[in-house]
Enzyme design. Structure first.
Site, PDB file in Angstrom:
ATOM      1  CG  LEU A 274       3.023   2.188   5.254  1.00 45.66           C
ATOM      2  CD1 LEU A 274       1.752   2.837   5.780  1.00 45.66           C
ATOM      3  CD2 LEU A 274       3.402   0.987   6.104  1.00 45.66           C
ATOM      4  CG  ASP A 275       3.472  -3.554   0.961  1.00 41.85           C
ATOM      5  OD1 ASP A 275       2.247  -3.476   1.144  1.00 41.85           O
ATOM      6  OD2 ASP A 275       4.189  -4.411   1.501  1.00 41.85           O
ATOM      7  CG  LEU A 276      -1.031  -1.573  -4.051  1.00 38.95           C
ATOM      8  CD1 LEU A 276      -1.237  -0.106  -4.386  1.00 38.95           C
ATOM      9  CD2 LEU A 276      -1.053  -2.423  -5.322  1.00 38.95           C
TER      10      LEU A 276
END
Length: 247
Positions: A105-107
């Site tokens: 999951l990206d930032l």
């Protein structure tokens, strides 16, 4: 502990890949309780039987661990960061086993993150060939038209090529923003964000709420819990591992 196949025992212990371990067994280089074994179907009980390769003892690998983490926004889906930014490892306080996140999951994304040391399960959950759904609630700017939703569902061109068909529906929102439920069977880098940008509706919030039968539920952001045995069984069944050995 349940018996496992000898080649799996060797692979989990880091001796070799399962295929290479099978070759060691065929060559008669593996012994169980002092007796050479050449049959691939042989099972051993980790911790209760001695296993050697070329006369050297092989300790059993770690027991499988399954953790459900609610990743908050602003935390990296990695175990280490050279710049000292917050990572999911910092949220797994009290988890003694060495586990790794399944997928990313990206930032700026949030939600369900499975952490485990079960490599076989992780592979199947991530590979689109096994068709395990990943469900997201996605807030976008504006109100996508029926045509926009149809384009997203059919597949759009993004970095790396056309996306696979998926399921998309509007489940809430206002005139200025919409909440979409997006169900994918793949998970390319920043895929949903790029998909929504391609149809003119940038993402403002993205939360993964389910992976196959495993749901985030009411777990608070930043918190984690071990999976229940029934959840592990359901997840493995969804990945086509029902009845297979763990790991």
């Amino acid at each position: 502990m349940e018996p496992v196949r000898l080649q799996k025992y060797l692979a989990d212990a880091g001796v070799a890949s399962r295929r290479a371990a099978e070759e060691l067994i065929r060559q008669g280089r593996v012994a169980v309780d002092g007796v050479a074994v050449t049959t691939l179907g042989t099972r051993v009980i980790p911790g209760a039987q001695s296993v050697t390769v070329d006369g050297r003892p092989v300790a059993p690998g770690p027991a499988p661990v399954y953790i459900l983490l609610h990743k908050p926004r602003g935390v990296l889906t990695t175990l280490r960061d050279p710049f000292g930014r917050p990572t999911v490892r910092g949220l797994l306080r009290g988890v003694k086993a060495r586990v790794f996140p399944v997928g990313r999951l990206d930032l700026d994304s949030e939600g369900l993150l499975l952490c485990t040391n079960d490599g076989a399960l992780a592979h199947r959950l991530l590979h689109p060939r096994f068709k395990v759904d990943k469900t997201y609630l996605v807030t976008v700017r504006g109100r996508p038209s029926r045509d926009d939703l149809g384009r997203l569902a059919a597949g759009v061109e993004i970095e790396g090529g056309r996306t696979l068909p998926c399921r998309v529906r509007r489940v809430g929102g206002t005139r200025r923003a919409s909440v979409l439920e997006v169900i994918l069977k793949e998970g390319r880098k920043r895929q949903i964000r790029l998909m929504c940008e391609a149809v003119g509706h940038p993402v403002t919030r993205l939360v993964r709420v389910a992976m196959g039968p495993l749901a985030l539920g009411d777990l608070p952001p930043g918190a984690w819990r071990p999976l229940e045995p029934a959840e592990v069984a359901a997840l493995r069944a969804a990945a086509g591992l029902a009845g297979a050995e763990t790991g």
